[in-house]
Design a protein around this motif. Structure first.
Motif, PDB file in Angstrom:
ATOM      1  N   GLU A 153       0.903  -1.328   0.064  1.00  0.00           N
ATOM      2  CA  GLU A 153       0.117   0.175  -0.012  1.00  0.00           C
ATOM      3  C   GLU A 153       0.905   1.131  -0.083  1.00  0.00           C
ATOM      4  OE1 GLU A 153      -2.556   0.011   3.517  1.00  0.00           O
ATOM      5  OE2 GLU A 153      -3.291  -1.854   2.874  1.00  0.00           O
ATOM      6  N   GLU A 154       0.352   2.390  -0.811  1.00  0.00           N
ATOM      7  CA  GLU A 154       1.162   3.439  -0.605  1.00  0.00           C
ATOM      8  C   GLU A 154       1.113   4.004   0.567  1.00  0.00           C
ATOM      9  OE1 GLU A 154      -0.083   6.217  -3.667  1.00  0.00           O
ATOM     10  OE2 GLU A 154      -0.098   4.813  -5.271  1.00  0.00           O
ATOM     11  N   GLU A 155       2.206   4.495   1.275  1.00  0.00           N
ATOM     12  CA  GLU A 155       2.537   5.276   2.606  1.00  0.00           C
ATOM     13  C   GLU A 155       1.440   6.427   2.826  1.00  0.00           C
ATOM     14  OE1 GLU A 155       5.971   5.080   4.753  1.00  0.00           O
ATOM     15  OE2 GLU A 155       6.375   3.199   3.527  1.00  0.00           O
ATOM     16  N   LYS A 156       0.768   6.728   3.710  1.00  0.00           N
ATOM     17  CA  LYS A 156      -0.012   7.995   3.702  1.00  0.00           C
ATOM     18  C   LYS A 156       1.168   8.955   4.578  1.00  0.00           C
ATOM     19  CE  LYS A 156      -4.397   6.473   3.140  1.00  0.00           C
ATOM     20  NZ  LYS A 156      -5.326   5.491   3.310  1.00  0.00           N
ATOM     21  N   GLU A 157       0.828  10.254   4.285  1.00  0.00           N
ATOM     22  CA  GLU A 157       1.793  11.243   5.015  1.00  0.00           C
ATOM     23  C   GLU A 157       1.463  10.899   6.374  1.00  0.00           C
ATOM     24  OE1 GLU A 157       2.255  15.933   4.337  1.00  0.00           O
ATOM     25  OE2 GLU A 157       2.069  14.738   2.407  1.00  0.00           O
ATOM     26  N   GLY A 158       2.767  11.142   7.222  1.00  0.00           N
ATOM     27  CA  GLY A 158       2.700  11.038   8.427  1.00  0.00           C
ATOM     28  C   GLY A 158       2.432   9.578   9.120  1.00  0.00           C
ATOM     29  N   ALA A 159       2.198   8.536   8.438  1.00  0.00           N
ATOM     30  CA  ALA A 159       2.051   7.158   8.770  1.00  0.00           C
ATOM     31  C   ALA A 159       3.488   6.218   8.500  1.00  0.00           C
ATOM     32  CB  ALA A 159       0.934   6.494   8.104  1.00  0.00           C
ATOM     33  N   TYR A 206       5.166   2.559   9.410  1.00  0.00           N
ATOM     34  CA  TYR A 206       5.100   1.010   9.611  1.00  0.00           C
ATOM     35  C   TYR A 206       5.697   0.661  11.028  1.00  0.00           C
ATOM     36  CZ  TYR A 206       3.076  -0.472   5.273  1.00  0.00           C
ATOM     37  OH  TYR A 206       2.164  -0.501   4.134  1.00  0.00           O
ATOM     38  N   VAL A 207       4.953   0.259  11.973  1.00  0.00           N
ATOM     39  CA  VAL A 207       5.450  -0.302  13.119  1.00  0.00           C
ATOM     40  C   VAL A 207       5.801  -1.572  13.127  1.00  0.00           C
ATOM     41  CG1 VAL A 207       4.868  -0.488  15.602  1.00  0.00           C
ATOM     42  CG2 VAL A 207       4.179   1.304  14.475  1.00  0.00           C
ATOM     43  N   ARG A 208       4.855  -2.346  12.284  1.00  0.00           N
ATOM     44  CA  ARG A 208       5.162  -4.023  12.137  1.00  0.00           C
ATOM     45  C   ARG A 208       4.660  -4.144  10.617  1.00  0.00           C
ATOM     46  NH1 ARG A 208       5.177  -8.848  15.772  1.00  0.00           N
ATOM     47  NH2 ARG A 208       5.713  -7.260  17.411  1.00  0.00           N
TER      48      ARG A 208
END
Length: 159
Positions: A94-100, A102-104
């Motif tokens: 998935e495309e990463e959203k701004e400010g997010a 991945y923790v895991r």
């Protein structure tokens, strides 16, 4: 490490052994003539990571593969060499959203593939595939059993 020395000899451990051998060969910086190609290794990993169930019914064979989050355009079902069912595709990240961030990340992304050699009575002209609720179901109809050969009567001519 050779797991057979420890008395552990299973298909899963054999596959792990082969994968570790491949990594060791690649780290030697030398070209080995027996080393598998990158395509082979990629395909082997894709096949190992794509579990499937196969069921036989009186009139068909059914292949069930979990495909969570995939659209029909991401999945390809083909028949190769008249008797090999090939299920393949790719799961994209998935495309990463701004400010997010991945923790895991545990869900597998990348190419997947499975090949199944179909039995002789499989009708490769009657195959259907449906993906519903993240589960791909491929149905291969069976050919009708051959009719028993009737004895052929030959006329005996008397001269």
């Amino acid at each position: 490490m050779d797991f057979r020395i420890l008395g552990l000899d299973s298909p899963l451990l054999s596959a792990l052994q082969q994968m570790t051998d491949i990594e060791e060969e690649g780290s030697n910086h030398g070209k080995s003539t027996n080393a598998p190609t990158r395509t082979y290794v990629r395909d082997a990993k894709a096949m190992a990571a794509t579990p499937a169930d196969v069921k036989e019914f009186p009139n068909s064979y059914v292949f069930v593969v979990d495909m969570p989050g995939l659209k029909s355009g991401d999945i390809k079902v083909q028949v190769e060499d008249d008797n090999v069912l090939l299920v393949s595709g790719e799961r994209r990240r998935e495309e990463e959203k701004e400010g997010a961030k991945y923790v895991r990340m545990e869900r597998r992304v990348g190419k997947f593939m499975r090949k199944f050699v179909l039995p002789e009575n499989a009708n490769t002209d009657a195959i259907s595939a449906m993906c519903q609720d993240g589960v791909l179901t491929v149905t291969v109809e069976k050919l009708p059993p051959p009719e028993p050969k009737k004895p052929k009567t030959i006329e005996v001519k008397v001269t």
